[in-house]
Design a protein around this motif. Structure first.
Motif, PDB file in Angstrom:
ATOM      1  N   ALA A  38      66.016  11.552  39.080  1.00  0.00           N
ATOM      2  CA  ALA A  38      66.577  10.232  39.242  1.00  0.00           C
ATOM      3  C   ALA A  38      65.345   9.143  38.957  1.00  0.00           C
ATOM      4  O   ALA A  38      65.638   7.950  38.489  1.00  0.00           O
ATOM      5  CB  ALA A  38      67.028   9.754  40.685  1.00  0.00           C
ATOM      6  N   GLN A  39      64.018   9.538  38.957  1.00  0.00           N
ATOM      7  CA  GLN A  39      62.967   8.682  38.642  1.00  0.00           C
ATOM      8  C   GLN A  39      63.029   8.485  37.312  1.00  0.00           C
ATOM      9  O   GLN A  39      61.844   7.645  36.923  1.00  0.00           O
ATOM     10  CB  GLN A  39      61.539   9.551  39.260  1.00  0.00           C
ATOM     11  N   LEU A  72      73.708  15.667  34.334  1.00  0.00           N
ATOM     12  CA  LEU A  72      72.519  15.586  33.491  1.00  0.00           C
ATOM     13  C   LEU A  72      72.748  15.468  31.991  1.00  0.00           C
ATOM     14  O   LEU A  72      73.782  16.104  31.548  1.00  0.00           O
ATOM     15  CB  LEU A  72      71.595  16.578  33.735  1.00  0.00           C
ATOM     16  N   VAL A  73      71.892  14.956  31.371  1.00  0.00           N
ATOM     17  CA  VAL A  73      71.917  14.855  30.069  1.00  0.00           C
ATOM     18  C   VAL A  73      70.531  15.513  29.589  1.00  0.00           C
ATOM     19  O   VAL A  73      69.591  15.083  30.002  1.00  0.00           O
ATOM     20  CB  VAL A  73      71.960  13.351  29.348  1.00  0.00           C
ATOM     21  N   TYR A  86      65.390  15.487  30.664  1.00  0.00           N
ATOM     22  CA  TYR A  86      66.597  15.204  31.118  1.00  0.00           C
ATOM     23  C   TYR A  86      66.746  13.961  32.030  1.00  0.00           C
ATOM     24  O   TYR A  86      65.719  13.430  32.497  1.00  0.00           O
ATOM     25  CB  TYR A  86      66.693  16.314  32.612  1.00  0.00           C
ATOM     26  N   THR A  87      67.943  13.434  31.855  1.00  0.00           N
ATOM     27  CA  THR A  87      68.070  12.452  32.575  1.00  0.00           C
ATOM     28  C   THR A  87      69.618  12.291  33.538  1.00  0.00           C
ATOM     29  O   THR A  87      70.291  13.275  33.006  1.00  0.00           O
ATOM     30  CB  THR A  87      68.305  11.175  31.439  1.00  0.00           C
ATOM     31  N   LEU A  88      69.887  11.325  34.214  1.00  0.00           N
ATOM     32  CA  LEU A  88      70.992  11.515  35.116  1.00  0.00           C
ATOM     33  C   LEU A  88      72.112  10.734  34.464  1.00  0.00           C
ATOM     34  O   LEU A  88      71.828   9.681  33.526  1.00  0.00           O
ATOM     35  CB  LEU A  88      70.802  10.661  36.395  1.00  0.00           C
ATOM     36  N   THR A  89      73.140  11.302  34.507  1.00  0.00           N
ATOM     37  CA  THR A  89      74.412  10.584  33.723  1.00  0.00           C
ATOM     38  C   THR A  89      74.651   9.241  34.803  1.00  0.00           C
ATOM     39  O   THR A  89      74.417   9.200  36.011  1.00  0.00           O
ATOM     40  CB  THR A  89      75.440  11.235  33.555  1.00  0.00           C
ATOM     41  N   GLU A  90      75.512   8.280  34.231  1.00  0.00           N
ATOM     42  CA  GLU A  90      76.118   7.128  35.164  1.00  0.00           C
ATOM     43  C   GLU A  90      76.634   7.970  36.312  1.00  0.00           C
ATOM     44  O   GLU A  90      76.418   7.455  37.532  1.00  0.00           O
ATOM     45  CB  GLU A  90      76.900   6.319  34.628  1.00  0.00           C
TER      46      GLU A  90
END
Length: 126
Positions: A38-39, A72-73, A86-90
């Motif tokens: 999330a950061q 996650l993406v 890695y990033t969070l999806t909406e």
């Protein structure tokens, strides 16, 4: 005096989506990963360092599972050596907000739960 009857099957079917979501994110590793990601964009090695006690294998498995669940993406940058972020999806950002609310609830009521448990144990265990 009339008794009100509750259709338990209706309650169970309403709880089913909640149970499914909790199955996906309830483990300590999944929650820790979601909070860390999330950061912002996070690399595998950064996650590995930030989540105390997780093995490389377990981290890989959990990342794949969260990616499969649409939380996650995973982005692979075409550089040498390969850079993976890695990033969070909406959808996961919304979940993260709920996790923070749950954390706040736990902080506010943890003492009350512990006191209730102690009172129950004292009453039922002599």
């Amino acid at each position: 005096m009339s008794q009100r009857h509750i259709d338990v099957s209706v309650l169970a079917s309403e709880a089913c989506p909640v149970s499914e979501v909790l199955d996906h994110v309830s483990g300590k590793w999944s929650i820790g990963i979601l909070v860390a990601v999330a950061q912002g964009p996070v690399r595998f090695t950064e996650l590995e360092r930030s989540i105390t006690g997780i093995s490389r294998r377990m981290l890989t498995l959990k990342l794949r599972k969260l990616e499969r669940d649409g939380l996650l993406v995973r982005t692979v940058h075409p550089v040498v050596p390969p850079k993976v972020e890695y990033t969070l999806t909406e959808m996961a950002r919304e979940l993260h907000t709920s996790l923070l609310e749950l954390t706040d609830w736990a902080k506010r009521h943890g003492g009350n739960v512990a006191a209730a448990q102690a009172a129950y144990d004292h009453e039922h265990n002599g």
